[in-house]
Write an enzyme that holds these catalytic residues in place. Structure first.
Site, PDB file in Angstrom:
ATOM      1  CG  ASN A  61     -11.563 -24.381   8.381  1.00 21.13           C
ATOM      2  OD1 ASN A  61     -11.848 -23.608   7.482  1.00 21.13           O
ATOM      3  ND2 ASN A  61     -10.441 -24.285   9.076  1.00 21.13           N
TER       4      ASN A  61
ATOM      5  CE  LYS B 173     -10.267 -23.619  17.680  1.00 22.70           C
ATOM      6  NZ  LYS B 173     -11.632 -23.220  17.274  1.00 22.70           N
TER       7      LYS B 173
ATOM      8  CG  HIS C 136      -6.642 -22.358  15.985  1.00 19.25           C
ATOM      9  ND1 HIS C 136      -6.402 -23.685  15.720  1.00 19.25           N
ATOM     10  CD2 HIS C 136      -7.453 -21.908  14.983  1.00 19.25           C
ATOM     11  CE1 HIS C 136      -7.043 -24.026  14.610  1.00 19.25           C
ATOM     12  NE2 HIS C 136      -7.676 -22.970  14.143  1.00 19.25           N
ATOM     13  CG  HIS C 137      -7.205 -17.041  17.800  1.00 17.96           C
ATOM     14  ND1 HIS C 137      -8.180 -16.911  18.764  1.00 17.96           N
ATOM     15  CD2 HIS C 137      -7.810 -17.609  16.721  1.00 17.96           C
ATOM     16  CE1 HIS C 137      -9.333 -17.362  18.302  1.00 17.96           C
ATOM     17  NE2 HIS C 137      -9.138 -17.794  17.059  1.00 17.96           N
TER      18      HIS C 137
ATOM     19  CB  THR D  90      -9.983 -27.701  11.427  1.00 19.66           C
ATOM     20  OG1 THR D  90     -10.944 -26.677  11.164  1.00 19.66           O
ATOM     21  CG2 THR D  90      -9.251 -28.051  10.138  1.00 19.66           C
TER      22      THR D  90
END
Length: 260
Positions: free
Chosen positions: A114, A151, A147-148, A158
């Site tokens: 990240n 992904k 997350h979306h 991260t």
């Protein structure tokens, strides 16, 4: 700086926009599927990626492709000797191999799960919190990330980095568990859980849970632009530090080396 972007999906497009806004020239974009990439390459064709980058005259490379392609790209591009910044995750278990290859061929690579400045500050906040809580064994620790739905890997790089830093500050945690538990977890196991849903840019939470209360530390990204600008800034710093001798060629670096 003349920049090559390897991997021209959503993040690749954002990186190009960020690079242009920061007054750099994107000399080539390469991708397997993106219809507007300058160069289309077949999956796994590292030689084609190298040819595209080499012929472009790029002075730096930003790699944001796919976990299935990242190792092939890294190993193909490192011998060019051009500084590489890698944002693709999913290859943490290959870091030693990459570091050894970089040393053997003189290539230089910097990676991060990240590039957000906020996330890198969050790492340090978590470390300090773990040190404060470590004497109080009644508090357990866990990590959760969301997350979306697009992904490709889980947990996020991260989240794994957060878990590593927790373990480095708390020797009572010795094993990261990313799968579901089918029995009672051991006290030395650190659970890292994931959710994939919708269009969430990225949320990471660290829990300290005790019998009487819970402490939660959360970083919540509002967009992925911060990652894109951070990747370009990282390449800038990597290039300058190599030229000044602050960093040496033939090594694998991370954000702590560039943003101490």
């Amino acid at each position: 700086m003349k920049i090559a972007i390897v991997g021209y999906g959503k993040m690749g497009h954002m990186i190009k926009d960020a690079a242009v806004k920061l007054c750099h020239e994107v000399v080539v974009t390469a991708d397997v599927a993106s219809p507007d990439a300058d160069v289309k390459v077949a999956a796994g064709d590292g030689d084609a990626v190298v040819r595209a980058v080499k012929s472009s005259g790029a002075e730096g490379i930003i790699e944001f492709s796919h976990p299935s392609a990242v190792m092939g790209n890294i190993m193909a591009l490192l011998p060019l000797g051009v500084p590489i910044v890698v944002g693709t995750t999913g290859w943490a278990d290959k870091e030693k191999e990459v570091a050894e290859f970089a040393a053997s061929c003189g290539g230089t690579i910097m990676h991060s799960s990240n590039f957000s400045i906020g996330v890198n500050m969050f790492y340090r906040i978590v470390e300090e919190a773990v040190k404060l809580m470590q004497p109080y064994s009644e508090y357990d620790t866990a990590v959760w990330e969301m997350h979306h739905a697009q992904k490709a890997d889980s947990p996020s790089g991260t989240a794994i980095e957060i878990a590593r830093r927790i373990m480095s500050c708390n020797p009572a945690k010795t094993e990261i568990v990313t799968d579901a538990f089918h029995g009672k977890p051991r006290q030395d196991q650190l659970h890292v859980s994931s959710t994939r849903c919708g269009s969430v840019p990225g949320t990471h939470t660290v829990f300290f849970d005790g019998p009487a209360d819970t402490i939660e530390l959360t970083h919540r990204a509002r967009s992925r632009e911060g990652f894109a600008f951070g990747a370009v800034r990282a390449l800038e710093r990597l290039s300058v530090n190599l030229k000044t001798g602050k960093l040496q060629k033939g090594r694998l670096y991370n954000m702590d080396d560039l943003f101490p």
